[in-house]
Design a protein around this motif. Structure first.
Motif, PDB file in Angstrom:
ATOM      1  N   ILE A  90     -20.742 -24.495 -11.417  1.00  0.00           N
ATOM      2  CA  ILE A  90     -20.415 -23.105 -11.647  1.00  0.00           C
ATOM      3  C   ILE A  90     -19.683 -22.289 -11.808  1.00  0.00           C
ATOM      4  O   ILE A  90     -19.859 -21.949 -12.971  1.00  0.00           O
ATOM      5  CB  ILE A  90     -20.624 -22.011  -9.997  1.00  0.00           C
ATOM      6  N   HIS A  91     -18.175 -23.171 -12.058  1.00  0.00           N
ATOM      7  CA  HIS A  91     -16.945 -23.528 -13.604  1.00  0.00           C
ATOM      8  C   HIS A  91     -17.202 -24.265 -13.779  1.00  0.00           C
ATOM      9  O   HIS A  91     -17.000 -23.215 -15.179  1.00  0.00           O
ATOM     10  CB  HIS A  91     -16.194 -23.520 -12.365  1.00  0.00           C
ATOM     11  N   ASP A  92     -17.176 -25.091 -14.335  1.00  0.00           N
ATOM     12  CA  ASP A  92     -16.762 -25.581 -15.294  1.00  0.00           C
ATOM     13  C   ASP A  92     -18.118 -26.104 -16.332  1.00  0.00           C
ATOM     14  O   ASP A  92     -18.238 -26.143 -17.755  1.00  0.00           O
ATOM     15  CB  ASP A  92     -16.855 -26.469 -15.102  1.00  0.00           C
ATOM     16  N   ALA A  93     -19.333 -25.210 -15.612  1.00  0.00           N
ATOM     17  CA  ALA A  93     -20.371 -25.460 -17.158  1.00  0.00           C
ATOM     18  C   ALA A  93     -20.390 -24.346 -18.200  1.00  0.00           C
ATOM     19  O   ALA A  93     -19.856 -24.391 -19.525  1.00  0.00           O
ATOM     20  CB  ALA A  93     -22.111 -25.431 -16.878  1.00  0.00           C
ATOM     21  N   LEU A 112     -19.679 -23.298 -35.368  1.00  0.00           N
ATOM     22  CA  LEU A 112     -20.607 -23.525 -34.415  1.00  0.00           C
ATOM     23  C   LEU A 112     -19.279 -22.965 -33.311  1.00  0.00           C
ATOM     24  O   LEU A 112     -20.030 -22.673 -31.561  1.00  0.00           O
ATOM     25  CB  LEU A 112     -20.184 -24.797 -34.402  1.00  0.00           C
ATOM     26  N   ALA A 113     -18.309 -22.276 -33.439  1.00  0.00           N
ATOM     27  CA  ALA A 113     -16.769 -21.965 -33.155  1.00  0.00           C
ATOM     28  C   ALA A 113     -17.559 -20.709 -32.519  1.00  0.00           C
ATOM     29  O   ALA A 113     -16.975 -20.826 -31.484  1.00  0.00           O
ATOM     30  CB  ALA A 113     -15.885 -22.045 -33.480  1.00  0.00           C
ATOM     31  N   ASP A 114     -17.793 -19.997 -33.441  1.00  0.00           N
ATOM     32  CA  ASP A 114     -17.833 -18.533 -32.878  1.00  0.00           C
ATOM     33  C   ASP A 114     -19.644 -18.410 -32.095  1.00  0.00           C
ATOM     34  O   ASP A 114     -19.357 -17.101 -30.998  1.00  0.00           O
ATOM     35  CB  ASP A 114     -18.726 -17.975 -34.125  1.00  0.00           C
ATOM     36  N   VAL A 115     -20.016 -19.372 -32.385  1.00  0.00           N
ATOM     37  CA  VAL A 115     -21.409 -19.393 -31.385  1.00  0.00           C
ATOM     38  C   VAL A 115     -21.214 -20.082 -30.066  1.00  0.00           C
ATOM     39  O   VAL A 115     -21.516 -19.625 -28.416  1.00  0.00           O
ATOM     40  CB  VAL A 115     -22.852 -20.147 -31.878  1.00  0.00           C
ATOM     41  N   SER A 116     -20.550 -21.042 -30.385  1.00  0.00           N
ATOM     42  CA  SER A 116     -19.582 -21.588 -28.671  1.00  0.00           C
ATOM     43  C   SER A 116     -19.057 -20.828 -27.933  1.00  0.00           C
ATOM     44  O   SER A 116     -19.286 -20.121 -26.528  1.00  0.00           O
ATOM     45  CB  SER A 116     -18.736 -22.744 -28.955  1.00  0.00           C
ATOM     46  N   PHE A 117     -17.763 -19.758 -28.484  1.00  0.00           N
ATOM     47  CA  PHE A 117     -17.674 -18.603 -28.008  1.00  0.00           C
ATOM     48  C   PHE A 117     -18.372 -17.593 -26.928  1.00  0.00           C
ATOM     49  O   PHE A 117     -18.660 -17.573 -26.435  1.00  0.00           O
ATOM     50  CB  PHE A 117     -16.816 -18.091 -28.339  1.00  0.00           C
ATOM     51  N   LEU A 118     -19.909 -17.667 -28.257  1.00  0.00           N
ATOM     52  CA  LEU A 118     -20.403 -16.341 -27.669  1.00  0.00           C
ATOM     53  C   LEU A 118     -20.870 -16.797 -26.554  1.00  0.00           C
ATOM     54  O   LEU A 118     -21.371 -16.286 -24.872  1.00  0.00           O
ATOM     55  CB  LEU A 118     -21.180 -16.190 -28.533  1.00  0.00           C
ATOM     56  N   VAL A 119     -21.292 -18.351 -26.191  1.00  0.00           N
ATOM     57  CA  VAL A 119     -22.450 -18.463 -24.950  1.00  0.00           C
ATOM     58  C   VAL A 119     -21.303 -18.970 -24.245  1.00  0.00           C
ATOM     59  O   VAL A 119     -21.853 -18.631 -23.165  1.00  0.00           O
ATOM     60  CB  VAL A 119     -23.120 -20.165 -24.851  1.00  0.00           C
ATOM     61  N   PHE A 120     -20.211 -18.653 -24.053  1.00  0.00           N
ATOM     62  CA  PHE A 120     -19.179 -19.869 -23.167  1.00  0.00           C
ATOM     63  C   PHE A 120     -19.368 -18.033 -21.902  1.00  0.00           C
ATOM     64  O   PHE A 120     -19.464 -17.891 -21.037  1.00  0.00           O
ATOM     65  CB  PHE A 120     -18.174 -20.053 -24.176  1.00  0.00           C
ATOM     66  N   VAL A 121     -19.179 -17.118 -22.868  1.00  0.00           N
ATOM     67  CA  VAL A 121     -18.731 -15.644 -22.826  1.00  0.00           C
ATOM     68  C   VAL A 121     -19.818 -15.369 -21.956  1.00  0.00           C
ATOM     69  O   VAL A 121     -20.006 -15.086 -20.519  1.00  0.00           O
ATOM     70  CB  VAL A 121     -18.285 -13.764 -23.605  1.00  0.00           C
ATOM     71  N   SER A 122     -20.576 -15.422 -21.845  1.00  0.00           N
ATOM     72  CA  SER A 122     -22.507 -14.952 -21.979  1.00  0.00           C
ATOM     73  C   SER A 122     -22.715 -16.029 -21.102  1.00  0.00           C
ATOM     74  O   SER A 122     -23.213 -15.636 -19.054  1.00  0.00           O
ATOM     75  CB  SER A 122     -23.519 -16.105 -23.035  1.00  0.00           C
ATOM     76  N   SER A 123     -22.609 -16.990 -20.584  1.00  0.00           N
ATOM     77  CA  SER A 123     -22.347 -18.465 -19.845  1.00  0.00           C
ATOM     78  C   SER A 123     -21.928 -18.125 -18.592  1.00  0.00           C
ATOM     79  O   SER A 123     -22.087 -18.205 -17.274  1.00  0.00           O
ATOM     80  CB  SER A 123     -22.692 -19.931 -19.606  1.00  0.00           C
ATOM     81  N   TRP A 124     -20.347 -17.347 -18.961  1.00  0.00           N
ATOM     82  CA  TRP A 124     -18.846 -17.062 -17.625  1.00  0.00           C
ATOM     83  C   TRP A 124     -19.964 -15.458 -16.661  1.00  0.00           C
ATOM     84  O   TRP A 124     -20.053 -15.557 -16.071  1.00  0.00           O
ATOM     85  CB  TRP A 124     -17.968 -16.424 -18.146  1.00  0.00           C
ATOM     86  N   VAL A 125     -20.179 -15.089 -17.778  1.00  0.00           N
ATOM     87  CA  VAL A 125     -21.691 -12.997 -17.164  1.00  0.00           C
ATOM     88  C   VAL A 125     -21.951 -13.678 -16.113  1.00  0.00           C
ATOM     89  O   VAL A 125     -22.159 -13.456 -14.296  1.00  0.00           O
ATOM     90  CB  VAL A 125     -20.736 -12.698 -18.430  1.00  0.00           C
ATOM     91  N   LEU A 126     -22.757 -14.883 -16.655  1.00  0.00           N
ATOM     92  CA  LEU A 126     -23.922 -14.755 -15.890  1.00  0.00           C
ATOM     93  C   LEU A 126     -23.819 -16.583 -14.510  1.00  0.00           C
ATOM     94  O   LEU A 126     -23.878 -15.819 -13.077  1.00  0.00           O
ATOM     95  CB  LEU A 126     -25.239 -16.464 -16.489  1.00  0.00           C
ATOM     96  N   LEU A 127     -22.981 -17.244 -14.437  1.00  0.00           N
ATOM     97  CA  LEU A 127     -22.856 -18.178 -13.470  1.00  0.00           C
ATOM     98  C   LEU A 127     -21.162 -17.326 -12.605  1.00  0.00           C
ATOM     99  O   LEU A 127     -20.692 -17.194 -11.229  1.00  0.00           O
ATOM    100  CB  LEU A 127     -22.353 -19.386 -14.442  1.00  0.00           C
ATOM    101  N   ARG A 128     -20.370 -16.720 -12.812  1.00  0.00           N
ATOM    102  CA  ARG A 128     -19.141 -16.490 -12.641  1.00  0.00           C
ATOM    103  C   ARG A 128     -19.336 -14.982 -12.032  1.00  0.00           C
ATOM    104  O   ARG A 128     -18.171 -14.455 -10.778  1.00  0.00           O
ATOM    105  CB  ARG A 128     -17.847 -16.864 -13.343  1.00  0.00           C
ATOM    106  N   LEU A 129     -20.064 -13.959 -12.319  1.00  0.00           N
ATOM    107  CA  LEU A 129     -19.062 -12.873 -11.944  1.00  0.00           C
ATOM    108  C   LEU A 129     -21.627 -12.187 -11.222  1.00  0.00           C
ATOM    109  O   LEU A 129     -21.374 -11.455 -11.033  1.00  0.00           O
ATOM    110  CB  LEU A 129     -19.809 -11.886 -13.320  1.00  0.00           C
ATOM    111  N   TYR A 131     -23.525 -14.685 -10.068  1.00  0.00           N
ATOM    112  CA  TYR A 131     -24.692 -16.525  -9.448  1.00  0.00           C
ATOM    113  C   TYR A 131     -23.950 -16.659  -8.394  1.00  0.00           C
ATOM    114  O   TYR A 131     -24.168 -16.373  -7.015  1.00  0.00           O
ATOM    115  CB  TYR A 131     -24.754 -17.076  -9.721  1.00  0.00           C
ATOM    116  N   TYR A 132     -21.890 -16.122  -8.790  1.00  0.00           N
ATOM    117  CA  TYR A 132     -21.191 -16.408  -7.768  1.00  0.00           C
ATOM    118  C   TYR A 132     -21.190 -15.474  -6.463  1.00  0.00           C
ATOM    119  O   TYR A 132     -21.432 -15.554  -5.491  1.00  0.00           O
ATOM    120  CB  TYR A 132     -19.313 -16.544  -8.558  1.00  0.00           C
ATOM    121  N   PRO A 133     -21.011 -14.485  -7.141  1.00  0.00           N
ATOM    122  CA  PRO A 133     -21.444 -13.302  -5.846  1.00  0.00           C
ATOM    123  C   PRO A 133     -21.990 -13.127  -4.852  1.00  0.00           C
ATOM    124  O   PRO A 133     -22.182 -13.701  -3.957  1.00  0.00           O
ATOM    125  CB  PRO A 133     -20.579 -11.722  -6.907  1.00  0.00           C
ATOM    126  N   PHE A 134     -22.995 -12.726  -5.875  1.00  0.00           N
ATOM    127  CA  PHE A 134     -24.798 -12.562  -5.292  1.00  0.00           C
ATOM    128  C   PHE A 134     -25.069 -13.565  -4.204  1.00  0.00           C
ATOM    129  O   PHE A 134     -26.388 -13.558  -3.880  1.00  0.00           O
ATOM    130  CB  PHE A 134     -25.458 -11.831  -6.030  1.00  0.00           C
TER     131      PHE A 134
END
Length: 212
Positions: A90-93, A112-129, A131-134
């Motif tokens: 949940i967190h470290d992905a 690749l840095a720009d794409v990785s950051f966008l995927v990081f932000v998207s996965s953060w929202v999906l997993l931590r905001l 999946y984690y609470p609900f």
């Protein structure tokens, strides 16, 4: 004579035992050894191969700036491998993409840095905001009440329930706070033409974002 394995009782409760602590020194030494070997024989070579291009006089691996860049590259490379391996999904992905973005930035691969950051932000929202609470907090705060053996855990059950759920909900508050910081950084990235800064940890408020 063939022997069959004993059946596994999936409904049985399992508790930590004192002999389990004997494995801690082994894992500590194991990860230290793995990091030393990767740092020495893989990450160092990879950093020099990707960062320092032939004919570029501005980048010299013997200078302080060059050594610092190699050190930061190796740190992010180790974290990326580590998160991919013994870690909570949940967190470290999300942090896999964060470290990949930093490695890409250090080696000059901006896209690749720009794409990785966008995927990081998207996965953060999906997993931590989401999946984690609900799912996770719903399970630890509501579903556990339906399944807990209240007679067997009459005294320790409520203590563990409130202590751990307070900690888990506190982590959700941190998730929301960190998301606000990342949102501001995402806006800066858009306004700057879609490029991440020299180090996406350059904002002092974001340096401790990997604490949990």
């Amino acid at each position: 004579m063939a022997t069959s394995l004993p059946p596994i009782d999936w409904e049985a409760e399992s508790y930590p035992a004192y002999p389990d602590f004997a494995a801690i020194p082994f894992f500590a030494v194991f990860f230290l050894a793995v990091r030393f070997l990767l740092d020495r024989f893989v990450f160092e070579w990879l950093a020099r191969k990707l960062i320092f291009k032939k004919g570029d006089e501005k980048l010299d691996p013997t200078t302080y700036a060059g050594k610092r860049k190699i050190r930061k590259f190796k740190e992010s490379a180790w974290k990326c491998i580590y998160f991919l391996s013994v870690i909570l999904a949940i967190h470290d992905a999300s942090d896999v993409f964060l470290e990949l973005g930093k490695i890409s930035k250090y080696s000059g691969h901006e896209l690749l840095a720009d794409v990785s950051f966008l995927v990081f932000v998207s996965s953060w929202v999906l997993l931590r905001l989401i999946y984690y609470p609900f799912w996770i907090l719903w399970s630890t705060s509501y579903e556990v009440v339906l399944t807990l053996d209240k007679e067997k855990h009459n005294f320790d059950g409520p203590i563990y329930y409130y202590v751990f759920n307070i900690l888990l909900f506190s982590l959700l508050v941190l998730h929301i706070y960190w998301w606000v910081l990342m949102y501001r950084m995402l806006v800066k990235q858009i306004l700057s033409g879609g490029h991440v800064g020299d180090d996406i940890r350059s904002d002092p408020k974001l340096r401790n974002m990997r604490c949990c």
